[in-house]
Scaffold this active site. Sequence first.
Site, PDB file in Angstrom:
ATOM      1  CB  CYS A 133      -0.881   0.002   1.258  1.00 46.14           C
ATOM      2  SG  CYS A 133      -1.987   1.418   1.375  1.00 46.14           S
ATOM      3  CG  HIS A 191      -5.616  -2.484  -1.057  1.00 43.76           C
ATOM      4  ND1 HIS A 191      -4.607  -3.069  -0.317  1.00 43.76           N
ATOM      5  CD2 HIS A 191      -5.346  -1.155  -1.061  1.00 43.76           C
ATOM      6  CE1 HIS A 191      -3.778  -2.124   0.108  1.00 43.76           C
ATOM      7  NE2 HIS A 191      -4.204  -0.949  -0.337  1.00 43.76           N
ATOM      8  CD  GLU A 192      -6.437   1.171  -3.855  1.00 46.85           C
ATOM      9  OE1 GLU A 192      -6.550   2.120  -3.061  1.00 46.85           O
ATOM     10  OE2 GLU A 192      -5.358   0.581  -4.056  1.00 46.85           O
TER      11      GLU A 192
END
Length: 167
Positions: free
Chosen positions: A92, A134-135
């Site tokens: 990330c 994830h986003e």
Amino acid sequence: MAILEILEFPDPRLRTVAKPVDTVDDALRKLIDDMFETMYAAPGIGLAASQVNVHRRLLVLDVSDDGDQPMVFINPEITPIGTDTKPYDEGCLSVPGFHETVERPDRIHVRALGRDGQPFEMEAGGLLAVCLQHEIDHLDGKLFVDYVSRLKRERIRKKLEKIQRHA
Ligand code: QAP
Ligand code: CO
């Protein structure tokens, strides 16, 4: 265009739950362009507005090998297809230098608005499905480190805080 500052863990602003985008206008499209410039410069494959301290439900990504397939998702909604999950070693831009394995649904259905404000739907698998989940977690104030043990998360926090103190 402009490169935006990316918030880093454990910045509490990353825990903000983003609000829906209500108008897709030129101001939003300028933010989208700046987010792409920031993501490609990093370099990264995905960036949520939350990471640049804009708490609206918007994300950009490009999971192509050549970095020539920009994708925009505004007010994204996902539902898993089936019950299969797959592990992926995630990183990330807000947790630079660290990566950990996270298990997530393998295939998802996605509804969102595009850069033009028009709704679209698609199915996603593989890296695209991992990146979208994830986003979208960022938009809900979640980070991949939330899926690992507290011991690992605390180790990462301490190391990043030390680096940030010297920056
Ligand atoms: C999220 O992550 C993601 O640690 C996007 O030092 C990651 O672009 C989705 C990056 C994996 C799916 C799978 C990370 C750059 C970029 C670092 C990124 C670093 C430099 C991460
Ligand atoms: Co991230």
